[in-house]
Each structure stands twice: as C-alpha cells, then as structure tokens.
Scaffold this motif. Structure first.
Motif, PDB file in Angstrom:
ATOM      1  N   PHE A  70      -0.816  13.827  -4.661  1.00  9.30           N
ATOM      2  CA  PHE A  70      -0.597  12.688  -3.747  1.00  9.30           C
ATOM      3  C   PHE A  70      -1.018  11.700  -4.702  1.00  9.30           C
ATOM      4  O   PHE A  70      -0.152  10.930  -5.312  1.00  9.30           O
ATOM      5  N   PHE A  74       0.447  11.699  -7.970  1.00  7.52           N
ATOM      6  CA  PHE A  74       1.741  11.376  -7.872  1.00  7.52           C
ATOM      7  C   PHE A  74       2.519   9.615  -7.318  1.00  7.52           C
ATOM      8  O   PHE A  74       2.844   9.091  -8.299  1.00  7.52           O
ATOM      9  N   MET A  75       2.245   9.407  -7.050  1.00  9.99           N
ATOM     10  CA  MET A  75       1.527   7.724  -5.934  1.00  9.99           C
ATOM     11  C   MET A  75       0.966   7.031  -7.226  1.00  9.99           C
ATOM     12  O   MET A  75       2.101   5.748  -7.461  1.00  9.99           O
ATOM     13  N   TRP A  84       4.202   7.288  -9.733  1.00  6.23           N
ATOM     14  CA  TRP A  84       5.644   6.342  -8.607  1.00  6.23           C
ATOM     15  C   TRP A  84       5.099   5.248  -9.071  1.00  6.23           C
ATOM     16  O   TRP A  84       6.506   3.999  -9.248  1.00  6.23           O
ATOM     17  N   TYR A  85       4.422   4.802  -8.252  1.00  4.06           N
ATOM     18  CA  TYR A  85       4.366   2.924  -8.289  1.00  4.06           C
ATOM     19  C   TYR A  85       4.177   1.996  -9.141  1.00  4.06           C
ATOM     20  O   TYR A  85       4.388   1.116  -9.944  1.00  4.06           O
ATOM     21  N   LYS A 134      10.190  -2.483  -5.954  1.00  2.31           N
ATOM     22  CA  LYS A 134       9.644  -1.353  -4.469  1.00  2.31           C
ATOM     23  C   LYS A 134      10.809  -0.682  -3.676  1.00  2.31           C
ATOM     24  O   LYS A 134      11.258  -1.654  -3.367  1.00  2.31           O
ATOM     25  N   GLU A 138      12.329   6.672   1.379  1.00  4.19           N
ATOM     26  CA  GLU A 138      12.376   5.703  -0.492  1.00  4.19           C
ATOM     27  C   GLU A 138      11.473   4.937  -0.818  1.00  4.19           C
ATOM     28  O   GLU A 138      10.068   4.729  -2.405  1.00  4.19           O
ATOM     29  N   ASN A 139      10.829   4.774  -0.219  1.00  3.14           N
ATOM     30  CA  ASN A 139       9.370   3.476  -0.501  1.00  3.14           C
ATOM     31  C   ASN A 139       8.421   4.040   0.580  1.00  3.14           C
ATOM     32  O   ASN A 139       6.428   3.605   0.033  1.00  3.14           O
ATOM     33  N   MET A 140       8.170   5.206   0.715  1.00  2.06           N
ATOM     34  CA  MET A 140       6.973   6.168   1.603  1.00  2.06           C
ATOM     35  C   MET A 140       6.202   5.973   0.615  1.00  2.06           C
ATOM     36  O   MET A 140       4.603   5.905   1.241  1.00  2.06           O
ATOM     37  N   PRO A 141       6.006   5.965  -0.309  1.00  2.00           N
ATOM     38  CA  PRO A 141       4.422   6.599  -0.979  1.00  2.00           C
ATOM     39  C   PRO A 141       3.500   5.665  -0.963  1.00  2.00           C
ATOM     40  O   PRO A 141       2.217   5.912  -0.833  1.00  2.00           O
ATOM     41  N   ALA A 142       4.600   4.180  -1.053  1.00  2.00           N
ATOM     42  CA  ALA A 142       3.576   3.375  -0.733  1.00  2.00           C
ATOM     43  C   ALA A 142       2.154   3.456   0.697  1.00  2.00           C
ATOM     44  O   ALA A 142       1.379   2.527   0.823  1.00  2.00           O
ATOM     45  N   VAL A 184       1.945   5.543   2.509  1.00  3.09           N
ATOM     46  CA  VAL A 184       1.170   6.695   3.022  1.00  3.09           C
ATOM     47  C   VAL A 184      -0.127   6.184   2.655  1.00  3.09           C
ATOM     48  O   VAL A 184      -1.363   7.189   3.918  1.00  3.09           O
ATOM     49  N   PRO A 185      -1.105   5.588   2.185  1.00  2.49           N
ATOM     50  CA  PRO A 185      -2.687   4.595   2.404  1.00  2.49           C
ATOM     51  C   PRO A 185      -2.634   4.652   4.285  1.00  2.49           C
ATOM     52  O   PRO A 185      -3.532   5.142   4.333  1.00  2.49           O
TER      53      PRO A 185
END
Lengths: 438, 176
Positions: A308, A311-312, A315-316, B87, B94-98, B100-101
């Motif tokens: 992750f 990836f993150m 992606w970010y 974003k 679609e914006n989930m990775p942001a 996750v933290p």
C-alpha cells in the motif's frame, strides 16, 4: 529419520511430468511469425485486448514515425506472445526459489536472534532451504538465456532498443548483460554458500561435544543477514524491477522481501504440519504452530503495508513517469492486481486473528494455501505486465510452470529431509524448544 | 453482606501455585488471590474463565473503521465534493487510498481506547478508588489467598497451614 513416502514421491514426479508437458505445449503454441501472432490475437480478442495503444507507444518510443506504427505494433504483439511461455516459466521458477530464500532468511534470523522456540524446526527449515541450490541454478539459467537473446523478457538486453532509448543508455552502466549476470552469480553464490555451510555446522553440532559449531553458526548467520539485505534488495531491482526498466521505486526491495519472507514462513508452517501429521515431529506442539501462524499473520500485514505504501505514494503524487506502472496493472490486470490484496491481506487477517484458530492445523494449511497462491499472483503481477502486456492469462504455460516447479520443490525438499534426523540432538536451546508453550 | 473469610499468606509464588491447586482439589471455593505481580498460570490453576476483552477490542476496531468511512464519505464525497489538487472525489472508492491512513488510525484508536476503558470498567478501576487489597504487603512481597468460611474453620486452617502458608488471619469482610 524421515522416510520419503512413496505416494508423495510419485505425486511429485507426476507433477513434474505434467508440468513439463504443459511447458513444452506452451512453447510450441507460441507464434513464431507476425501472421501467426495476428491469428492468435484475432481468435482471442474477447475483451482484454483493448488498450494496445499504450503498449505500442511504449515499444515505438524513439521510432515515432506514424508509418512504422502498424508494423511495430504487430512486431510488439508477436514479442509479447512469444514471451508468454518464458514469463510463465520465469514467474514459477522465481516463486519457488523465493520460498526457499525466504525460509533461509527466517532461519538465519532465528539463529541470530537465538530464538528459544524454533530450534525444533531447524531441520524442517534446512530441508526447505535446500531447494535454493537447484532453484537458484534454474533461475540463473533462465537469466543467462535472456542475456543470450533466447527470449525478450528484459527489454534493456536488446541492443536495438537501447540504441533508440536514451533512458536505457543512461542506465546501461548498471543494466548491462555481463554485470547483470555477474551480480546474479555473486548473490546466488553468497546465499548458497551460507545455506550449505550453516547446514554443515548444524549437523556437526549434533556430533560434537562443545558448542563451538553453534557459535560459529550464530556469527555466520548474523553476517549472512547483512549480506542478504543488500543482495536481496539489488536482486529485486535486477530480476524483477528491470523488466520495467523505465520505472523505479525505492521500497521495491523491501516489498519483494516481504513477499518472499511470508511465503517462506508459510511453507515452513505447512511442511511442519504435514510432517507432524505423519508422526515425524513428536515434540512439536500446537504452540509452535501458533507461533508460525502469528508470523504468517504479522508478515502478511507487513507485506500489505509495503504494497500500500508503494501504491499510495505513487497514486497520490501521480507523476507520469512513475504512475504508468500502476496504470497498466489497474487497466489490464484489475482482478489479479486487487484479488491478490484480498488473498494476501484480508484473508489471513480475518482467519488468523483468533488465537484458537492459529493452533488448528487445517486452518493454518488452508490460510497457507491462499497466502502462497496470493504471492504467486504477486510475482505474476510484477513480471507479466511488462513482458506479455495485455496477452496474459492463467492457462497451460502458467499452470505448467507451477506444476513443474512445485513438483521439483516437493521432491527436492522432502528428499533433503530424509538426509538427517528431523530433530537436532544437542542444540543449546533444544530443551527450551521442546518445552515451548505459549 | 458481611461474612467470615480466612486469609492465608504466602511468600513464594511457587508455593502459592501448589496451594491453589491443593485447595481446588479439596473443593474449596477460592474467593480471591492477591499478588504483587502476575503469576503465570494462576488463572488456569484457579479455573478462571478466559477473558473476552480481545473480542470487544475487535468489535471496537470495526466500529472505528465504520466511523472513519462514514466520516470521510460524508465530508469529502457527499457534503462538498471539492476538487482538491485533482483528487477524484466523485465516489468514495475512487479517492479511497487517500482515506486509508485515517481509516487505519481510527480503527486502532477505537480498538485501543475503548478496550482500555472496558478494562477499567470491568475491573472497577478509577481515580480516587479505595484500594481493595487486604494488606499492603500484597503489593510488595506477599501473596494472599482468601477463602470464605462456612463453619469449617478448623479444617480449612489445617489445610492451609499444610500448604505452606506463613500466616493465617480470620476477618469479617464485605464480599461483592
């Protein structure tokens, strides 16, 4: 002493034979001319051939001229189809080699940390790490075949491509065929040397009347871990990241390490459960299994953390030169790419969270099978998009590779297990390990 | 309800363990054991039920995850789906990775803090709470086993002396 059961031996031979047959079929059915490639694509074009444009653009970088585009595209399709049996072979060969290497790292850590619970399992680990010799040699031979231009797995090995690609010219100091093979030889030589020498010291310790062999083994294990961390990281750049030579990531070495580490521990747990079920490890109790399952659980989460994080961050920030790696994977490999996260994270987290479940043999084996399949998919996702692009599948060549190397792995590991008593006799921690209870 | 209890003092945890096993074997109900430090295996010897606090923690973690997902979805996607640095705020996934933290941290936060609060409540611990130990020595170097007396004083006393108790007291006590 362990005796190799006939059923397992015959089973491994059948796996190797069927696997070899499938691999040969895969090579024979790969196209050798552009026309054949076009025919195959026409008959298979049922959905996942949509985004050729990108791959073609990648191949024609430096050519640029529109007139050449079509023929370049066809050439590229042919190269990808030809790559498929090679990639399938390489992924499977590396996957089983990586299990042995991960188990070796775990073994060295147990020795360097002077763990009190694990000496009872040292012979099982030594059995699994024995595969590092044939597995490492096979991977090396495949790499040497790539250098000899028998396949097109590593695009930077093609002087034609490098001549038109300034980025690859810039990297040629590191990514050149001879230095590449030299590095591979040094890494494999170091790993195989430690495995063989540590095994020898381990057996000698059983026969000696002092602990000098044990202490020497401790020192070599600590030294090996230093060498391993550096060599494993460079190995992951060489053998895996360099199939995408335009892409780079800094935590890639750790990521591949987590993958091999958890696969190695899972295999140790599964082989231990198998041997115990056959009555060969009478002193191993469910606390040992519980500890191994905790490692499977913890390192699965560690793998996910690295997956992750890699990836993150990409992606970010969405920097074009980095993000293509994930764009191709999410567009063309959606199910394997995200399915592997479910297999490697959700499944072990939910199943191995409960302390009672971690003591149940069938639960550990079931989770272990999913984890191993998930990490095969991990390597698959790392190699395939760069070598076969959209022409991927889990078909005859891939299953053949898994069967062949799986059979070889089982044969080699269980044959090695017969060569020494399964319980070390006079390891200083063996009493503690026998009475280990959590 | 005040009732009579017998308190047996021990000065070694191994002796205490053996005593607990003997008293259990003689079918007496052990009301409480006071120790200055955790004695490994004492709960098993006393036959105490395993704790379920890990299960509550798992449920609190799930709650925290749900709170995080609901909160981020409500703020970032539903309420004001602004374009922040490109974003994609069209849908949660679609914006989930942001997110996750935040999802991770809130899961851990809920699991940890609510579990600790559960522990305090179940073990009746709070500031200004009156200490319950019968003797200050139980926080230093003595162990006390407490058994309710039902007219079998003499028999119990003999049994406890036999297990190696260094001191035996009888006292009136409010048992809860």
């Amino acid at each position: 002493m362990y005796t190799f059961s006939n059923r397992l031996k015959i089973g491994s031979f059948i796996m190797m034979a069927v696997g070899a047959l499938f691999i040969i079929t895969g090579f024979l059915s790969a196209p050798s001319t552009v026309e054949e490639a076009k025919a195959i694509v026409a008959s298979h074009d049922d959905g996942h051939g949509a985004s050729h444009g990108e791959d073609a653009a990648h191949a024609t970088e430096g050519h640029g001229e529109a007139a050449h585009h079509d023929s370049a595209h066809d050439e590229h399709t042919l190269a990808q189809l030809k790559n498929r049996p090679w990639s399938a072979l390489y992924v499977a060969a590396f996957f089983f080699f990586m299990i042995a290497l991960g188990a070796l790292a775990f073994y060295a850590i147990q020795r360097a940390a002077q763990a009190g619970w694990s000496p009872l399992l040292f012979r099982v680990m030594e059995g699994i790490t024995s595969y590092i010799v044939p597995g490492g040699i096979i991977v090396f031979v495949i790499l040497a075949m790539s250098v000899a231009h028998m396949n097109h797995l590593f695009v930077w090995m093609d002087p034609e491509v490098v001549a038109h690609d300034e980025l690859l010219q810039g990297k040629a100091g590191f990514l050149n065929p001879y230095f590449f093979l030299l590095r591979a030889a040094i890494f494999l030589g170091g790993w195989i040397f430690y495995r063989e020498y540590s095994r020898k010291l381990s057996l000698r310790q059983d026969e000696s009347d002092d602990n000098s062999n044990f202490k020497l083994n401790f020192r070599w294990s600590a030294g090996f871990l230093v060498f391993y961390l550096v060599s494993e990281s460079m190995m992951s750049w060489d053998w895996i990241m360099s199939v995408d030579p335009h892409w780079f990531s800094t935590l890639f070495g750790w990521y591949i390490f987590a993958s091999m580490f958890v696969s190695g521990i899972t295999t140790i747990a599964m082989v231990t459960v198998y041997l115990k079920s056959k009555g060969y490890l009478p002193d191993v109790n469910n606390s040992h299994i519980h500890d191994l399952a905790k490692f499977m659980f913890g390192i699965s989460i560690f793998w996910t953390y690295l997956w992750f994080s890699q990836f993150m961050l990409i992606w970010y920030a969405n920097i074009p030169e980095e993000v293509t790696y994930y764009v191709t994977r999410i567009e063309n490999y959606r199910l394997p790419f995200f399915g592997m996260v479910a297999m490697n994270f959700l499944f072990p987290v939910l199943l191995l969270m409960n302390s009672d479940f971690k003591r149940m043999n069938w639960f550990v084996c079931l989770t272990g099978i999913v984890i191993l399949a998930g990490h095969y998919m991990d390597i698959f996702n790392a190699i395939m998009p760069a070598t076969v692009g959209t022409h991927w599948g889990i078909g005859i060549p891939e299953i053949g590779g898994i069967l062949f190397f799986g059979g070889l792995f089982i044969f080699w590991v269980f044959r090695a297990l017969t060569t020494a008593p399964l319980q070390p006799k006079r390891n200083p921690f063996i009493e503690e390990s026998r009475h280990f209870h959590y | 309800m005040a009732s009579k209890v017998i308190q047996a003092y021990y000065d070694d945890d191994d002796v205490l363990m053996l005593a607990v096993k003997k008293v259990k074997a003689a079918k007496h109900h052990i009301e409480e054991v006071y120790c200055p430090f955790p004695v490994h295996g004492l709960d098993k010897a006393m036959g105490l039920a395993p704790t379920r606090i890990a299960i509550t923690s798992f449920m609190y973690g799930c709650l925290g995850l749900c709170v995080a997902i609901w909160m981020m979805n409500n703020i970032m996607i539903v309420d004001w789906p602004q374009d922040i640095g490109g974003k994609p705020s069209f849908s949660y996934i679609e914006n989930m990775p942001a997110f996750v933290p935040i999802m991770f941290e809130l899961t851990v936060f809920f699991a940890a803090h609510l579990m600790v609060i559960t522990f305090y409540m179940r073990s009746r611990l709070w500031p200004f709470k009156e200490a319950e130990n019968p003797d200050p020595r139980t926080t230093d170097d003595h162990f006390v086993m407490e058994i309710e007396v039902h007219g079998n004083e003499k028999e119990l006393k003999d049994l406890l002396l036999d297990t190696g108790a260094v001191e035996i007291n009888m006292t009136e006590k409010n048992l809860h």
